[in-house]
Design a protein around this motif. Structure first.
Motif, mmCIF file in Angstrom:
data_model
loop_
_atom_site.group_PDB
_atom_site.id
_atom_site.type_symbol
_atom_site.label_atom_id
_atom_site.label_comp_id
_atom_site.label_asym_id
_atom_site.label_seq_id
_atom_site.Cartn_x
_atom_site.Cartn_y
_atom_site.Cartn_z
ATOM 1 N N VAL B 223 0.798 7.099 -1.075
ATOM 2 C CA VAL B 223 0.489 5.700 -1.352
ATOM 3 C C VAL B 223 1.794 4.944 -1.563
ATOM 4 O O VAL B 223 2.034 3.883 -0.981
ATOM 5 C CB VAL B 223 -0.393 5.582 -2.606
ATOM 6 N N ILE B 249 -3.447 7.683 4.063
ATOM 7 C CA ILE B 249 -2.925 7.436 2.724
ATOM 8 C C ILE B 249 -1.790 6.435 2.745
ATOM 9 O O ILE B 249 -1.626 5.632 1.821
ATOM 10 C CB ILE B 249 -2.485 8.770 2.080
ATOM 11 N N CYS B 252 -3.364 3.105 2.873
ATOM 12 C CA CYS B 252 -3.860 2.670 1.563
ATOM 13 C C CYS B 252 -2.748 1.983 0.777
ATOM 14 O O CYS B 252 -2.954 0.918 0.168
ATOM 15 C CB CYS B 252 -4.392 3.856 0.768
ATOM 16 N N TYR B 279 -10.203 8.969 2.162
ATOM 17 C CA TYR B 279 -9.515 7.806 1.621
ATOM 18 C C TYR B 279 -10.035 6.500 2.215
ATOM 19 O O TYR B 279 -9.949 5.459 1.587
ATOM 20 C CB TYR B 279 -8.009 7.901 1.892
#
Lengths: 330, 330
Positions: B223, B249, B252, B279
Motif C-alpha cells: 500500500v 495492493i 489500493c 483487495y
DNA sequence: AAAGAAGTTGCAATCGATTGCAATATTTAA
DNA sequence: TTAAATATTGCAATCGATTGCAACTTCTTT
C-alpha cells in the motif's frame, strides 16, 4: 548415482565415500579430494530415504494448517519453513481441510513420514480427538501449537490472551463514550470462544446487561459476510455505536455497510477488527485492530522449534499479550 | 512396530504381512483378518522411508513458492496440496526466498527427497539457472510451472497471456477517454516484463509516443509503495488520467494517494489493478482489476498433475486468457 | 630398529519395507 | 483316486545409505 558407483570409480570403498560425504574423519586427503571431484562431476545427491532408514532421522518437520484463509497462518507457516530450511530441515506442509477426520488423517501421515517435530497452526487443533491422535501417532516428537494448547508432555503452545484482548477493545470503545456495542464472531472455534468470552466479560464489567451485549455468531468470514451482518445489526439495533469484529475482513465489510446506510465511521459507529492484518490499511478509514500476535507467534514457534531440535530447552506454554493498534475507525 | 513384530505375533511371515497391508492377493482370509486386527491393535504405520527405498516411489510432490506475498500463489499451493492429499500424495512445500541460489538449492532438495513431481509457482523460475538446475537434479520427473515455462521435455506450464491482458487494460482506459496513462510495475520478473510489454505495445497502438507512456519501475509491492509512487506521479505528470498497477495492493495505495491529493476516482483518474484479488473489494471504490487467472492456473495445475501421476497425458503448454473485472474505479 | 600410537581402509551388518521364486497346501477336474 | 491347476506361504535378495570393527599403513618416539 549411488555411493557404490562413486566408490567403484574412485577405487575406494563405500565407507570412505560415505565418510567423505559427511565430512567425517578417517579418509586421507588424496581420497577425499578424489571423491569430492567425482561427487561434483555426477551431481551426486544422497538418497534421503536410505539415509533416513538407517539413521532414523528424517530431517523433516510437519506443519498442519487448518485455515488457509487466515493470511497470518500462511505467512507463519512459510516463515517457519524458511527458518527450518536454514537449519537443514524440510517442511511437510499439509493443508488439513475442515473436518476432524481430516485433521486426524494428517497427523497419521506425519507419523508415518517420521517427521521430527510437528506444528499445528490454528486453534481448531485444540480438541480431544487431536489429543488422542497425537498420543497414538506422534507420542515421541515435540508438537508446537499456534494459538492452542494440549496438556501433554511433548506439547509446546504459543497463545495470545485473546480474552483480555477483546476486553481491552470493549474498554477502548467505552472510553470513547460507546456503550451500545455489538460483536461479530465467525466460525465456532476455541479461539472465537475465547474472544466471545472476552466480549461478554468486558461488557458486564461495563455494567451492561447480557441481553444488551449484541452478539452475532457465525458471521461469514468475508467482506460480504460483514456487510450482511451489519445490515441486520443496523436494522435490529439502530442505536448501535460500537462494533467489534472477530476478523478484520468482516470489519471491512461492516464499514462499507455503515457508509451505505449513510452513517459515519467512527463518529456514529466506531469499529474494531481483530488480527491487525494488511486489510487494516487497505480499507478507508484505516481500521483499528487488535493485534493478536499471530505472526509473532509463528516467529516464536520457529525459534522454539529450532531450539528444541538443537537440544535446548524452552517453556511449554507461552502467553503473548495482545495490543490494540489504533487507527482511524475509533 | 515393524512388519516383523506383526509377523511374529501373528505367526506368519513378513511377506504375508506386507501383502495384507497392501491388499495384494496371496494371503488367506483367516491370516488377513488376524493381521488386520494386529495392525489395528498397535496403530501400525508403515515406515515410508523403507517403503520408498525399495519401491523408489516417494508419494511426495515438491511445491516451490517464490513469493509468499502473493495470496493467489499461496492459495494455489494449498489447493494443489489438498488435491494431492486426496490421491495419497504428500506435498513438500518449500518457501524459496529471493535469490537464484536459494531457488537452486530448493530444486536440489527436491531431487534428493525423490519427489515424483514438482510445481514451481511464480515466473521467477523462468530462468537459465533454473533450467540448468532442473536438468541436473530433476531430469526425470514432470515439472509444472505456474505462470512460467521452460523448454524441456518434462516441463508443463500454465500461463496467462498477461501481455494482451495489459493491452486490454490500456484499451479499456482509452475507451473511457483516457490517454495520459501511467503504469506501475513492481519487481523485475519475467511476469512483470510481459506486463510492461503489454503496456508499451498497448500505448503505441493508441498512437502515444513512448516518452508519454509513463512507466514507473520497481514500485514497492505494498500500500505504502503505491501511495508514494502516486505522489511522485501526480507531481511529475499532473495531467494523468489513467493508471494501471501491476498489483492490486499497489492500486489500493494509489487510490488513497489520489484521494489525499483531492482528486476523484474514477472521474479524474481511472485505476486498474492486476490479480483480481480480495483487495479489490476491500478498497473503496471497489477496484477494477485484470484477472490473470493465477488461482485458476493453480487449479488447472492440480488437475494436470494428477492426470500425469495417473498416467494420462496432457498438453505441455497451456495459455489462459485473462479477463478484466470491471468495478468502480474505471 | 623396534614398539606403540595414530591414521586409513574396507568388510559386513543394519535400518524396514517389497517382491520374485520355489515349496507346499488346497481345490478342481477327469 | 489321482493328476493338474490354483492358492498360500515363507525364504532370501534388494533398495542406498551409515557405522562398528578388524586389518593394515604410516608416523613417532626412544
Amino acid at each position: 548415482m549411488t555411493v557404490y558407483d562413486i566408490a567403484r570409480e574412485a577405487g575406494v570403498s563405500v565407507s570412505s565415500v560415505s565418510r567423505a560425504i559427511n565430512n567425517k574423519p578417517g579418509v586421507s586427503k588424496e581420497n577425499r579430494e578424489k571423491i569430492r571431484l567425482l561427487l561434483q562431476k555426477y551431481h551426486y545427491q544422497p538418497n534421503e530415504a536410505a539415509r533416513e532408514l538407517v539413521t532414523s532421522s528424517s530431517k523433516m518437520v510437519g506443519i498442519l494448517v487448518a485455515d488457509v484463509r487466515i493470511q497470518h497462518h500462511i505467512e507463519g507457516a512459510y516463515h517457519i519453513a524458511h527458518e527450518l530450511a536454514n537449519h537443514g530441515y524440510c517442511s511437510l506442509i499439509l493443508n488439513t481441510g475442515r473436518t476432524e477426520q481430516e485433521h486426524e488423517d494428517a497427523i497419521q501421515t506425519l507419523g508415518r513420514r517420521n517427521v521430527e517435530a510437528a506444528v499445528l497452526m490454528g486453534s481448531v487443533f485444540e480438541s480431544q480427538t487431536i489429543q488422542a491422535a497425537v498420543l497414538h501417532y506422534l507420542p515421541n516428537i515435540p508438537i508446537f501449537m499456534l494459538n492452542g494448547f494440549l496438556d501433554l508432555p511433548n506439547v509446546y503452545g504459543v497463545l495470545s490472551d485473546e480474552k483480555s484482548g477483546v476486553e481491552d477493545c470493549v474498554q477502548l470503545l467505552a472510553r470513547k463514550g460507546r456503550r451500545s456495542i455489538a460483536f461479530f464472531v465467525d466460525d465456532p472455534t476455541p479461539s472465537s470462544l475465547r474472544k466471545t468470552q472476552g466480549f461478554q466479560s468486558g461488557m458486564s464489567a461495563l455494567g451492561v446487561q447480557a441481553e444488551d451485549a449484541w452478539l452475532y455468531r457465525q458471521v461469514e468470514g468475508s467482506v460480504q459476510g460483514g456487510y450482511e451482518a451489519t445490515r441486520r445489526l443496523l436494522a435490529e439495533h439502530p442505536g448501535v455505536n460500537g462494533l467489534i469484529c472477530s476478523l478484520d475482513i468482516i470489519a471491512c465489510g461492516a464499514i462499507q455497510a455503515i457508509h451505505a446506510a449513510g452513517k459515519r465511521v467512527p463518529e456514529d459507529i466506531a469499529v474494531i477488527g481483530i488480527d491487525n492484518s494488511i486489510y487494516t490499511e487497505i480499507c478507508v478509514p484505516h481500521l483499528t485492530s487488535l493485534d493478536n500476535m499471530i505472526f509473532d507467534s509463528g516467529v516464536m514457534i520457529a525459534h522454539k522449534l529450532v531450539d528444541c531440535l538443537e537440544g535446548r530447552d524452552s517453556n511449554q506454554k507461552t502467553l503473548l499479550f495482545t495490543r490494540i493498534h489504533e487507527r482511524d475507525t475509533t
